[in-house]
Design an enzyme around this catalytic site. Structure first.
Site, short mmCIF file in Angstrom:
data_model
loop_
_atom_site.label_atom_id
_atom_site.label_comp_id
_atom_site.label_asym_id
_atom_site.label_seq_id
_atom_site.Cartn_x
_atom_site.Cartn_y
_atom_site.Cartn_z
N CYS A 67 4.66 1.56 2.99
CA CYS A 67 5.54 0.42 2.67
C CYS A 67 4.85 -0.80 3.26
O CYS A 67 4.69 -0.87 4.50
CB CYS A 67 6.92 0.63 3.28
SG CYS A 67 7.98 -0.81 3.15
N CYS A 191 8.52 -7.11 -2.19
CA CYS A 191 7.83 -5.81 -2.11
C CYS A 191 6.37 -6.10 -1.77
O CYS A 191 5.66 -6.70 -2.59
CB CYS A 191 7.94 -5.08 -3.45
SG CYS A 191 7.20 -3.44 -3.40
#
Ligand SMILES: N[C@@H](CCC[C@H](N)C(=O)O)C(=O)O
EC number: 5.1.1.7
Length: 237
Positions: A67, A191
């Site tokens: 991530c 993101c």
């Protein structure tokens, strides 16, 4: 077990420190499902040998190997707690080693090497499938604000098991991005791996720095000699 809340350009996380206590995968998944309702995911802080390890779970209770905004958050946590005192911070993930530093814009990390983009068309959207630690479908559109990100993103995500990034070109060094995120199963405010994947596909002119305008703020993707770096803010809230 110490748990703290962080946001990184609008991506929202819980940081769960289990350095002194082990949790099984089932226990981690159960913790995530019970505690991450209004968060995008959970970063478990572990120590393996002499290295710290980031084990990331999406809010659906499933592990993702990486991530980007989470890794930036993890670096800040290691510095904030004093676990790591050196300027350059290194830690491991299921997508490999991550290194980075604190900067005037927040936190900057070296991202996993993107895979070779594969051109595909899904539901009439032409795009590129590639991985930056996690899979992304990057599609360029005229105006991201006119896209039904929730429903179109969901259809594409299910077919590809990937995050879906809708990208509008603002100028030669600026992109506006909206993301339907796998494992959150919704649009998120940012993101990091998606910003990197989008900038990587877009950057055919060897621009050194691409700015991405996310719903939650700005991210900077730096193309340096030794790799691609992601930079942006992180807040302990
Ligand atoms: N928002 C994250 C991506 C986290 C993982 C993604 N949901 C997946 O399951 O692939 C980022 O900043 O990279």
């Amino acid at each position: 077990m110490k748990v703290e809340k962080f946001t990184a350009t609008g991506n929202t996380f819980l940081v769960c420190d289990i350095v002194n206590k082990g949790l099984s995968d089932e226990q981690k998944s159960e913790f995530v499902l019970k505690n991450s309702q209004n968060r995008d995911g959970v970063l478990f802080v572990e120590k393996k040998g002499n290295s710290y390890f980031m084990d990331y779970f999406n809010k659906d209770g499933k592990r993702a190997p990486f991530c980007g905004n989470g890794a930036r958050t993890f670096l800040l946590y290691l510095k904030k707690t004093g676990y790591v005192k050196s300027e350059k911070v290194k830690f491991n993930t299921y997508a490999g080693e991550v290194s980075g530093i604190l900067t005037e814009n927040g936190v900057m990390i070296k991202m996993p090497e993107p895979t070779r983009p594969k051109q595909i068309t899904v539901n009439d959207f032409n795009g590129y499938l590639l991985s930056v630690g996690v899979p992304h479908f990057v599609t360029f559109v005229k105006n991201v604000d006119e896209i039904d990100v929730l429903n179109i993103g969901k259809m594409i995500r299910i077919k590809l098991d990937a995050n879906v990034n809708f990208v509008q070109i603002i100028n030669k060094s600026t992109l506006k991005i909206r993301t339907f995120e796998r494992g959150v199963e919704n649009e998120t405010l940012a993101c990091g791996s998606g910003a990197t994947a989008s900038a990587y596909v877009f950057n055919t002119n060897n621009i050194k720095k691409i700015t991405t305008l996310e719903k939650g703020g700005k991210l900077f993707v730096h193309f340096q000699e030794d790799g691609i770096y992601l930079e942006g803010g992180v807040e302990n809230v």
